[in-house]
Design a protein around this motif. Structure first.
Motif, PDB file in Angstrom:
ATOM      1  N   GLN A   1     -22.485  35.513  16.491  1.00 41.34           N
ATOM      2  CA  GLN A   1     -22.287  37.049  16.280  1.00 41.34           C
ATOM      3  C   GLN A   1     -21.610  37.447  15.273  1.00 41.34           C
ATOM      4  OE1 GLN A   1     -20.302  34.298  17.173  1.00 41.34           O
ATOM      5  NE2 GLN A   1     -18.055  34.768  18.156  1.00 41.34           N
ATOM      6  N   SER A   2     -21.109  36.733  14.401  1.00 41.89           N
ATOM      7  CA  SER A   2     -20.709  37.217  13.227  1.00 41.89           C
ATOM      8  C   SER A   2     -21.864  37.952  12.146  1.00 41.89           C
ATOM      9  CB  SER A   2     -20.204  36.241  12.158  1.00 41.89           C
ATOM     10  OG  SER A   2     -19.590  36.403  10.959  1.00 41.89           O
ATOM     11  N   ILE A   3     -21.241  39.102  11.497  1.00 44.39           N
ATOM     12  CA  ILE A   3     -22.379  39.871  10.853  1.00 44.39           C
ATOM     13  C   ILE A   3     -22.279  39.594   9.354  1.00 44.39           C
ATOM     14  CG2 ILE A   3     -22.564  41.610  12.581  1.00 44.39           C
ATOM     15  CD1 ILE A   3     -20.456  43.101  10.552  1.00 44.39           C
ATOM     16  N   LEU A   4     -21.079  38.969   8.842  1.00 41.79           N
ATOM     17  CA  LEU A   4     -20.905  38.479   7.507  1.00 41.79           C
ATOM     18  C   LEU A   4     -19.694  37.417   7.569  1.00 41.79           C
ATOM     19  CD1 LEU A   4     -18.392  40.208   5.973  1.00 41.79           C
ATOM     20  CD2 LEU A   4     -19.758  42.254   6.485  1.00 41.79           C
ATOM     21  N   THR A   5     -19.683  36.765   6.405  1.00 38.00           N
ATOM     22  CA  THR A   5     -18.781  35.869   5.866  1.00 38.00           C
ATOM     23  C   THR A   5     -18.104  36.574   4.618  1.00 38.00           C
ATOM     24  OG1 THR A   5     -19.857  34.098   6.912  1.00 38.00           O
ATOM     25  CG2 THR A   5     -18.015  33.649   5.236  1.00 38.00           C
ATOM     26  N   ARG A   6     -16.597  36.967   4.557  1.00 30.43           N
ATOM     27  CA  ARG A   6     -15.912  37.290   3.522  1.00 30.43           C
ATOM     28  C   ARG A   6     -14.997  36.039   2.786  1.00 30.43           C
ATOM     29  NH1 ARG A   6     -13.628  42.416   2.015  1.00 30.43           N
ATOM     30  NH2 ARG A   6     -11.847  42.175   0.702  1.00 30.43           N
TER      31      ARG A   6
ATOM     32  N   ALA B   1     -14.404  43.975  12.617  1.00 24.62           N
ATOM     33  CA  ALA B   1     -14.294  45.172  11.641  1.00 24.62           C
ATOM     34  C   ALA B   1     -13.961  46.428  12.312  1.00 24.62           C
ATOM     35  CB  ALA B   1     -15.740  45.442  10.985  1.00 24.62           C
ATOM     36  N   PRO B   2     -13.048  47.265  11.770  1.00 20.89           N
ATOM     37  CA  PRO B   2     -12.688  48.552  12.563  1.00 20.89           C
ATOM     38  C   PRO B   2     -14.174  49.507  12.710  1.00 20.89           C
ATOM     39  CG  PRO B   2     -12.063  48.323  10.190  1.00 20.89           C
ATOM     40  CD  PRO B   2     -12.524  46.954  10.455  1.00 20.89           C
ATOM     41  N   VAL B   3     -14.023  50.470  13.274  1.00 21.16           N
ATOM     42  CA  VAL B   3     -15.063  51.383  13.511  1.00 21.16           C
ATOM     43  C   VAL B   3     -16.259  50.817  14.083  1.00 21.16           C
ATOM     44  CG1 VAL B   3     -16.426  53.484  12.653  1.00 21.16           C
ATOM     45  CG2 VAL B   3     -14.080  52.851  11.584  1.00 21.16           C
ATOM     46  N   ILE B   4     -17.032  49.902  13.431  1.00 23.37           N
ATOM     47  CA  ILE B   4     -18.132  49.174  14.200  1.00 23.37           C
ATOM     48  C   ILE B   4     -17.920  48.117  15.122  1.00 23.37           C
ATOM     49  CG2 ILE B   4     -19.758  49.962  12.055  1.00 23.37           C
ATOM     50  CD1 ILE B   4     -19.308  46.873  11.203  1.00 23.37           C
ATOM     51  N   LYS B   5     -16.856  47.862  15.185  1.00 19.76           N
ATOM     52  CA  LYS B   5     -16.164  46.762  16.215  1.00 19.76           C
ATOM     53  C   LYS B   5     -17.237  45.535  16.209  1.00 19.76           C
ATOM     54  CE  LYS B   5     -13.017  49.553  17.411  1.00 19.76           C
ATOM     55  NZ  LYS B   5     -11.700  49.384  17.094  1.00 19.76           N
ATOM     56  N   LYS B   6     -17.775  45.182  14.821  1.00 23.08           N
ATOM     57  CA  LYS B   6     -18.394  43.930  14.790  1.00 23.08           C
ATOM     58  C   LYS B   6     -17.725  42.883  14.406  1.00 23.08           C
ATOM     59  CE  LYS B   6     -22.605  45.858  15.986  1.00 23.08           C
ATOM     60  NZ  LYS B   6     -23.300  45.304  16.988  1.00 23.08           N
ATOM     61  N   HIS B   7     -17.980  41.697  14.532  1.00 16.51           N
ATOM     62  CA  HIS B   7     -17.065  40.344  14.371  1.00 16.51           C
ATOM     63  C   HIS B   7     -17.667  39.983  12.762  1.00 16.51           C
ATOM     64  CE1 HIS B   7     -15.191  40.117  17.927  1.00 16.51           C
ATOM     65  NE2 HIS B   7     -16.289  39.923  18.550  1.00 16.51           N
ATOM     66  N   TYR B   8     -16.638  39.625  11.992  1.00 18.69           N
ATOM     67  CA  TYR B   8     -16.884  38.706  10.625  1.00 18.69           C
ATOM     68  C   TYR B   8     -15.852  37.854  10.560  1.00 18.69           C
ATOM     69  CZ  TYR B   8     -13.114  41.413   8.597  1.00 18.69           C
ATOM     70  OH  TYR B   8     -11.822  42.031   8.411  1.00 18.69           O
ATOM     71  N   LEU B   9     -16.350  36.718   9.638  1.00 16.33           N
ATOM     72  CA  LEU B   9     -15.553  35.629   9.179  1.00 16.33           C
ATOM     73  C   LEU B   9     -14.885  35.827   7.867  1.00 16.33           C
ATOM     74  CD1 LEU B   9     -18.152  33.009  10.258  1.00 16.33           C
ATOM     75  CD2 LEU B   9     -15.808  33.178  11.480  1.00 16.33           C
TER      76      LEU B   9
END
Length: 207
Positions: free
Chosen positions: A107-112, A66-74
């Protein structure tokens, strides 16, 4: 029911057969697209859920940042795909899938999910789509007059405007960088003017 990540060739073939014959199947859920994403250093995972050795769900995920927050998501573009027999148990199947994803990608913060068909999920938030919500398929074996008559009036008008400005269209050789790069530059200008997301030149050259 069983869930597993595709690793063997047999599982890969089973996955590909389901996606390629599914009415809502998309190239974005194909192993080919996943393999391309892997060349861009994206982590890709494909899952199959079976019931009595019959495939009832497939899903391909790309691990994105994810941009800005640099966290991973699926991200699951145009997926998951359900068999007709599984449509009534979508909630349970997605819960099973999410539980497995939490184990495999802590490590993923959400699933889209971005399916073509609506999935009614609890504890989910609806957001703006990344992929087009609708696509239109036109049979090109028609005459030019038939093709034009089936278009929106504004589209026909724009084609005539383009003709007056002597816009021409030609097929290029995708292996010829000298021909491809000007097309990419034109796309970049269009994306900037129309304010839609574009990719860098290296993305298209690799694709």
């Amino acid at each position: 029911m069983q869930i597993f990540k595709t690793t063997s060739k047999e599982q890969q073939d089973l996955y590909e057969q389901f996606v390629s014959t599914h009415p809502q199947g998309s190239f974005l859920q194909s192993p080919t697209w996943g393999n391309f994403q892997s060349t861009l250093n994206q982590e890709v995972a494909r899952y199959i859920i079976t019931d009595q050795n019959t495939v009832i769900l497939t899903a391909q995920f790309i691990l994105k940042t994810a941009p800005v927050i640099k966290k991973h998501y699926l991200y699951c573009p145009y997926g998951p795909l359900f068999s007709p027999a599984a449509m009534q148990s979508q909630q349970d199947l997605v819960k099973l899938l999410l539980a497995q994803l939490k184990k495999d990608f802590p490590q993923s913060i959400l699933t889209r999910f971005e399916p073509k068909e609506t999935i009614n999920l609890t504890n989910s938030i609806k957001t703006l789509r990344t992929q087009p919500a609708k696509t239109f398929v036109t049979f090109l074996g028609q005459t030019q007059e038939q093709l034009l008559s089936n278009m929106h009036q504004k589209t026909r008008y724009n084609i005539k405007v383009a003709q007056r400005h002597q816009v021409s269209v030609k097929q290029i050789n995708w292996d010829d960088k000298a021909e491809l790069v000007p097309c990419i530059k034109l796309l970049e200008k269009t994306a900037e003017r129309q304010e839609f997301k574009d990719f860098p030149e290296r993305y298209y050259l690799k694709m």
